[in-house]
Design a protein around this motif. Structure first.
Motif, short mmCIF file in Angstrom:
data_model
loop_
_atom_site.label_atom_id
_atom_site.label_comp_id
_atom_site.label_asym_id
_atom_site.label_seq_id
_atom_site.Cartn_x
_atom_site.Cartn_y
_atom_site.Cartn_z
N GLU A 91 0.93 12.54 -2.06
CA GLU A 91 1.18 12.92 -3.45
C GLU A 91 0.78 14.37 -3.66
OE1 GLU A 91 -1.07 10.62 -6.22
OE2 GLU A 91 -2.84 10.53 -4.93
N GLU A 92 1.35 14.95 -4.69
CA GLU A 92 1.13 16.36 -4.98
C GLU A 92 -0.36 16.65 -5.18
OE1 GLU A 92 2.88 19.73 -8.08
OE2 GLU A 92 3.77 17.71 -8.01
N GLY A 93 -0.83 17.72 -4.54
CA GLY A 93 -2.22 18.10 -4.68
C GLY A 93 -3.14 17.48 -3.64
N ASN A 94 -2.57 16.63 -2.79
CA ASN A 94 -3.38 16.00 -1.74
C ASN A 94 -2.60 16.05 -0.43
OD1 ASN A 94 -5.06 14.45 -0.14
ND2 ASN A 94 -5.42 12.89 -1.72
N LYS A 95 -3.03 16.90 0.49
CA LYS A 95 -2.30 17.07 1.74
C LYS A 95 -2.45 15.88 2.68
CE LYS A 95 -2.47 22.14 1.81
NZ LYS A 95 -2.91 23.35 2.56
N LYS A 96 -3.59 15.19 2.59
CA LYS A 96 -3.86 14.09 3.51
C LYS A 96 -3.15 12.82 3.05
CE LYS A 96 -7.64 11.62 5.77
NZ LYS A 96 -9.11 11.42 5.85
N PRO A 97 -2.37 12.17 3.94
CA PRO A 97 -1.70 10.91 3.56
C PRO A 97 -2.73 9.83 3.24
CG PRO A 97 -0.75 11.81 5.59
CD PRO A 97 -2.01 12.58 5.31
N GLN A 98 -2.38 8.97 2.28
CA GLN A 98 -3.24 7.86 1.87
C GLN A 98 -2.54 6.53 2.19
OE1 GLN A 98 -4.97 8.54 -2.22
NE2 GLN A 98 -3.56 10.27 -2.17
N ILE A 99 -3.35 5.47 2.28
CA ILE A 99 -2.80 4.14 2.53
C ILE A 99 -2.27 3.55 1.23
CG2 ILE A 99 -3.34 1.78 3.30
CD1 ILE A 99 -3.37 3.71 5.58
N ALA A 100 -1.05 3.02 1.27
CA ALA A 100 -0.42 2.43 0.09
C ALA A 100 -0.93 1.00 -0.12
CB ALA A 100 1.09 2.43 0.26
N HIS A 101 -0.52 0.38 -1.21
CA HIS A 101 -0.77 -1.04 -1.47
C HIS A 101 0.55 -1.80 -1.40
CE1 HIS A 101 -4.95 -1.06 -3.66
NE2 HIS A 101 -4.98 -0.44 -2.49
N THR A 102 0.50 -3.03 -0.89
CA THR A 102 1.70 -3.88 -0.81
C THR A 102 1.48 -5.14 -1.62
OG1 THR A 102 0.94 -5.04 1.20
CG2 THR A 102 2.24 -3.02 1.51
N LEU A 103 2.58 -5.60 -2.24
CA LEU A 103 2.57 -6.83 -3.02
C LEU A 103 3.85 -7.60 -2.74
CD1 LEU A 103 1.83 -4.19 -5.11
CD2 LEU A 103 0.91 -6.11 -6.43
N ASN A 104 3.80 -8.91 -2.89
CA ASN A 104 5.05 -9.68 -2.81
C ASN A 104 4.93 -10.98 -3.57
OD1 ASN A 104 4.25 -11.93 -1.10
ND2 ASN A 104 4.15 -10.48 0.58
N GLY A 105 6.08 -11.60 -3.77
CA GLY A 105 6.09 -12.89 -4.46
C GLY A 105 7.35 -13.67 -4.15
N SER A 106 7.24 -14.98 -4.19
CA SER A 106 8.41 -15.86 -4.06
C SER A 106 9.11 -15.88 -5.41
CB SER A 106 7.98 -17.28 -3.69
OG SER A 106 7.04 -17.27 -2.64
N ALA A 107 10.42 -15.58 -5.39
CA ALA A 107 11.13 -15.49 -6.66
C ALA A 107 12.55 -16.05 -6.56
CB ALA A 107 11.15 -14.04 -7.12
#
Length: 424
Positions: A372-388
């Protein structure tokens, strides 16, 4: 997979939080801290020796330039010793790193602070119950008898072709399956999810990435000749689209939906609860998956729960929403909400959806990061899911709850997809 630095900085927190999942992590955490220290020491040794080697190489070059051949050759002999030391330290690093990963993957995800304590599904917290429970009296017929009466599903033919848990859908039964899939996919698309059609088999890296492997319960079907696994849910291939990817935070949240057949061995499942459509080895499901910024993932979880709730409500089925207790929470989940619909003839609740936030647990295994802008170091994302949604128990509930003397009433939202108002 829990972050090693997080475990190192918060060992007691990890142990205490995993007690909510009835998991004793104390010994594993102790071993991780010990081996993590050894691995870091070996890494420092490797770095030190390599730095010394670089300095020595520079000195040898300078000695040759100065015509000091004998001194240069003596210095070259030192490089042989350094190379051996580097090799030994590299071996130690590789060995400790392998042991560390083997321990790391044994730790479940930490449960969210809101997760109630408990040992089984009986301890799950009912958040709300919605809809009128139909009173069919003594005339209530279970869905397996209705399926036979109206020639919708042939369980015996499935046994002949494959085995128990692989039903054959026929006529209006097959049309009802297709109607539900199309309805769920159309609803997901309208809600902003991008539809994808993933493979039904995945490799080891994909199974590991979403936490299905190592398969501790032996629930996955394994095609051993090619070392591929039949998917237990579309969550696995869809989430793995983003394995080893660095995303742009400006594109969050990323929303995908997919229909797939799902394959589960359901080892150890016996008794009355497996009759009919209650528990199958192959079933259809539409899945929704989101990749989110860590600061927004719980807001998105609430949004996904509301979305799944809208689907069940549109099908006019009585339902309830539960917050899973620690003992019923999956290995990978931080917080899960289950949806159950009422089965009028069986007079019991049937689970039709789980909506979960995995926080960074899957993403850490997947190496799924973002910038993201202003942060050169990559960060770990969050994942979500659901049965739909998952189809079998939805079908069971529709058949049982909507049965009349003249046939089975089709929910209004499915009539355009079915082309009829009554299954007779």
């Amino acid at each position: 997979m829990l972050n090693l630095k997080f475990i190192q900085d918060n060992p007691q927190l990890v142990v205490e939080r995993l007690k909510v999942k009835n998991f004793d992590a104390e010994k594993i955490v102790e071993e991780i801290l010990e081996i993590y220290k050894l691995r870091n020491q070996s890494q420092q040794e490797v770095d030190g020796y390599k730095s010394e080697m670089n300095q020595l190489s520079k000195e040898i070059g300078d000695l040759f330039k100065q015509g000091k051949v004998e001194e240069a050759n003596q210095a070259k002999q030192k490089t042989a010793t350094l190379k051996e030391k580097i090799k030994e330290a590299d071996t130690t690093f590789a060995t400790t790193d392998e042991k560390l990963q083997a321990l790391q993957v044994q730790l479940p995800n930490l449960p969210h602070p809101s997760v109630p304590t408990g040992k089984s599904d009986e301890d799950n917290e009912v958040i709300r119950e919605v809809g009128q429970i139909p009173n069919l009296g003594d005339n209530a017929v279970p869905h397996w008898d209705l399926a036979s009466k109206y020639d919708l599903i042939d369980f015996e033919l499935g046994v002949k072709i494959t085995g128990a848990g692989f039903p054959v859908y026929k006529g209006k039964g097959a049309r009802l399956q297709r109607a539900l899939v199309n309805f769920f996919l159309d609803q997901a698309r309208e809600a902003g999810y991008l539809e994808v059609q993933p493979p039904y088999l995945v490799n080891e890296a994909s199974g590991f990435g979403t936490g299905q492997l190592p398969d501790k319960e032996g629930q996955m079907y394994h095609a051993t000749a090619d070392n591929l696994y039949l998917i237990p849910t579309a969550e696995v291939p869809v989430t793995n689209i983003y394995r080893d990817v660095i995303l742009d935070a400006k594109n969050f949240p990323i929303k995908n939906t997919a229909y797939s057949a799902c394959f589960r061995r359901e080892a150890g499942s016996y008794g009355k609860d497996v009759r009919g459509l209650n528990r199958l080895h192959q079933f259809d499901k539409v899945e929704v998956v989101q990749i989110a910024h860590p600061s927004k993932s719980y807001e998105i979880l609430d949004e996904m729960v509301a979305y799944v709730e809208s689907l069940v409500a549109k099908l006019e089925l009585p339902y309830r929403v539960l917050r899973l207790c620690g003992g019923d929470l999956s290995f990978t989940s931080a917080l899960t909400f289950d949806f159950e619909v009422w089965s009028a003839a069986q007079e019991r609740w049937l689970e039709v959806s789980s909506v979960s936030n995995f926080e960074s647990f899957q993403a850490n295994r997947l190496k799924l990061r973002f910038k993201e802008e202003g942060n050169k170091k990559p960060q770990i994302a969050h994942t979500l899911n659901g049965s739909a949604l998952a189809l079998p128990r939805i079908v069971a509930s529709i058949l049982e709850n909507n049965q009349t003397e003249n046939g089975i009433k089709v929910p209004a939202v499915l009539v355009p997809y079915m082309g009829c108002e009554l299954i007779d």
